[in-house]
Write an enzyme that holds these catalytic residues in place. Structure first.
Site, PDB file in Angstrom:
ATOM      1  N   THR A 144     -39.516  -3.424  38.536  1.00 22.73           N
ATOM      2  CA  THR A 144     -40.864  -3.607  39.083  1.00 22.73           C
ATOM      3  C   THR A 144     -41.870  -2.972  38.122  1.00 22.73           C
ATOM      4  OG1 THR A 144     -41.060  -1.521  40.318  1.00 22.73           O
ATOM      5  CG2 THR A 144     -39.829  -3.319  41.376  1.00 22.73           C
ATOM      6  N   ARG A 145     -43.137  -2.950  38.547  1.00 20.33           N
ATOM      7  CA  ARG A 145     -44.197  -2.323  37.745  1.00 20.33           C
ATOM      8  C   ARG A 145     -44.397  -0.859  38.137  1.00 20.33           C
ATOM      9  NH1 ARG A 145     -49.812  -2.488  37.748  1.00 20.33           N
ATOM     10  NH2 ARG A 145     -49.806  -3.573  39.742  1.00 20.33           N
ATOM     11  N   LYS A 146     -43.514  -0.341  38.993  1.00 17.29           N
ATOM     12  CA  LYS A 146     -43.608   1.064  39.429  1.00 17.29           C
ATOM     13  C   LYS A 146     -42.957   1.971  38.381  1.00 17.29           C
ATOM     14  CE  LYS A 146     -43.379  -0.350  44.282  1.00 17.29           C
ATOM     15  NZ  LYS A 146     -42.576  -0.310  45.537  1.00 17.29           N
ATOM     16  N   THR A 147     -43.550   1.979  37.198  1.00 11.57           N
ATOM     17  CA  THR A 147     -43.005   2.726  36.077  1.00 11.57           C
ATOM     18  C   THR A 147     -43.851   3.969  35.808  1.00 11.57           C
ATOM     19  OG1 THR A 147     -44.282   1.269  34.612  1.00 11.57           O
ATOM     20  CG2 THR A 147     -41.961   0.713  34.964  1.00 11.57           C
ATOM     21  N   HIS A 280     -35.280   2.074  38.337  1.00 13.37           N
ATOM     22  CA  HIS A 280     -36.017   2.984  37.452  1.00 13.37           C
ATOM     23  C   HIS A 280     -36.764   4.121  38.151  1.00 13.37           C
ATOM     24  CE1 HIS A 280     -39.580   0.538  38.541  1.00 13.37           C
ATOM     25  NE2 HIS A 280     -38.733  -0.475  38.465  1.00 13.37           N
TER      26      HIS A 280
END
Length: 294
Positions: A144-147, A280
C-alpha cells in the site's frame, strides 16, 4: 529471484545520490568525532547477516558506500534467502566493504538500517508470494501507500524483491478515490467524473467501495478498478464474481484485514489484486552487522 529479475530491478532505480546525501546529513549533521578517531586508514569490513531472511537493499548500500568513496564486493545475490550458520552465534558473510576507516564507519549505520528494513519487507513479501503460488492464484499480492516518509522507494523496492507488487507509488501514479473524496463530492459518480476529466486517458481511476452497489455505481461512472474494502472473505468473493460477470474488463482489488493468516481465503479467479499493509507495517527487521577485520 532469478538473474533476469535481478537485472530488471537493478535498472529500476532513480538517481540515488540525493537520497543518500539526505540520509548521511541526518546522521552526520556536524562533526564526526568517532570518524576523527579512526581517520583515513584503509580498512576492509565484513558485512554479516545474522538472521534468516530474504536479502534486499543492495542498490542502496552500493549507493551509500559509492558516495563515500568505498567499494562493496557482494558474496550473495539480491533476493537470496540467507540462512546464517552457527555456532556460537549464527552469521553469514554477505559482502566486503573497503575504504577509508572514517568513511566505512560513516556509512555503516545507514546501510545496516536499510538492509534490516528492506530485508524484513522482502521476507514478508516472499511469504505471501509463496502462499499465492501454493494456491495457484494468478493475481497480484500488493503493498500500500502506508510507507515511511522519505523511505518509500526502499520499501516499495523491497516488496518487488520479495515477489509482491508495489501498488501505486504516489498520488501521481493512479487516481484512488476513497471515502473522503466521495463524501466531499457528494457521490461516487461525481467524484469519478471529475477525476476522469483531469487524469486523462493514460491514468487509471480506482474507487474504494464498501458494497456491491457502490462498485456498480463506480463502474457505471467509468472506474477502471474497484477496491472492495473490508469485506469478509465469502462476501468479498461473491461481490468480485458479480462484478466480473457484468464488467469483466474492470479490475477487482480486495483490501482491509488481509494478513498472512487470511489472505488465502480471499483468493479467487475473479480477483485481480489483494493489497495489504501487513507487508511493510510493523515488520520485524533482519539483523545485520558490519565489522572491520582485525
Amino acid at each position: 529471484m532469478d538473474a533476469e529479475r535481478r537485472a530488471l530491478l537493478s535498472g529500476l532505480m532513480p538517481p540515488l545520490a540525493p537520497l543518500v546525501a539526505s540520509w548521511l546529513a541526518e546522521d552526520v549533521p556536524s562533526f564526526d568525532c568517532g570518524g576523527a578517531v579512526v581517520g583515513t586508514k584503509d580498512e576492509v569490513a565484513l558485512l554479516y547477516c545474522k538472521q534468516k531472511g530474504v536479502m534486499a537493499g543492495r542498490p542502496f548500500v552500493d549507493a551509500i558506500f559509492d558516495y563515500l568513496d568505498c567499494s562493496v564486493e557482494w558474496l550473495r545475490d539480491e533476493g537470496d534467502l540467507i540462512e546464517p550458520e552457527g555456532p556460537p552465534a549464527p552469521k553469514t558473510v554477505i559482502a566486503r566493504v573497503s575504504g577509508k576507516a572514517r568513511n566505512v564507519l560513516m556509512g555503516e549505520r545507514v546501510a545496516l538500517n536499510i538492509l534490516a528494513r528492506a530485508s524484513g519487507i522482502a521476507t514478508r513479501s516472499r511469504e505471501l508470494a509463496d502462499i499465492k503460488r501454493s494456491a495457484g492464484w494468478s493475481g497480484a499480492v500488493a503493498g500500500t501507500r502506508k510507507t515511511t516518509p522519505g523511505f518509500r522507494v526502499v520499501e516499495k523496492y523491497a516488496m518487488l524483491v520479495g515477489g509482491a507488487d508495489s501498488h501505486r507509488m504516489d498520488l501521481s501514479s493512479m487516481v484512488m478515490l476513497k471515502d473522503n473524496h466521495i463524501w466531499s463530492q457528494g457521490s461516487i459518480t461525481a467524484a469519478v467524473q471529475k477525476a476522469k476529466s483531469v487524469a486523462g486517458f493514460s491514468m487509471k481511476v480506482e474507487v474504494e467501495c464498501g458494497s456491491l452497489e457502490e462498485a456498480r455505481e463506480a463502474i457505471a461512472a467509468g472506474a477502471d478498478v474497484v477496491m472492495l474494502d473490508n469485506f469478509d472473505p465469502d462476501g468479498f468473493k461473491n461481490a468480485a464474481a458479480a462484478v466480473k460477470s457484468q464488467s469483466p474488463h474492470v479490475l477487482v482489488e480486495g483490501s482491509g484485514g488481509i494478513t498472512v493468516e487470511t489472505i488465502a481465503q480471499y483468493m479467487s479467479p475473479d480477483v485481480d489484486v489483494l493489497s495489504t499493509s501487513w507487508l511493510h507495517q510493523g515488520v520485524p527487521h533482519i539483523d545485520f552487522s558490519l565489522k572491520i577485520q582485525h
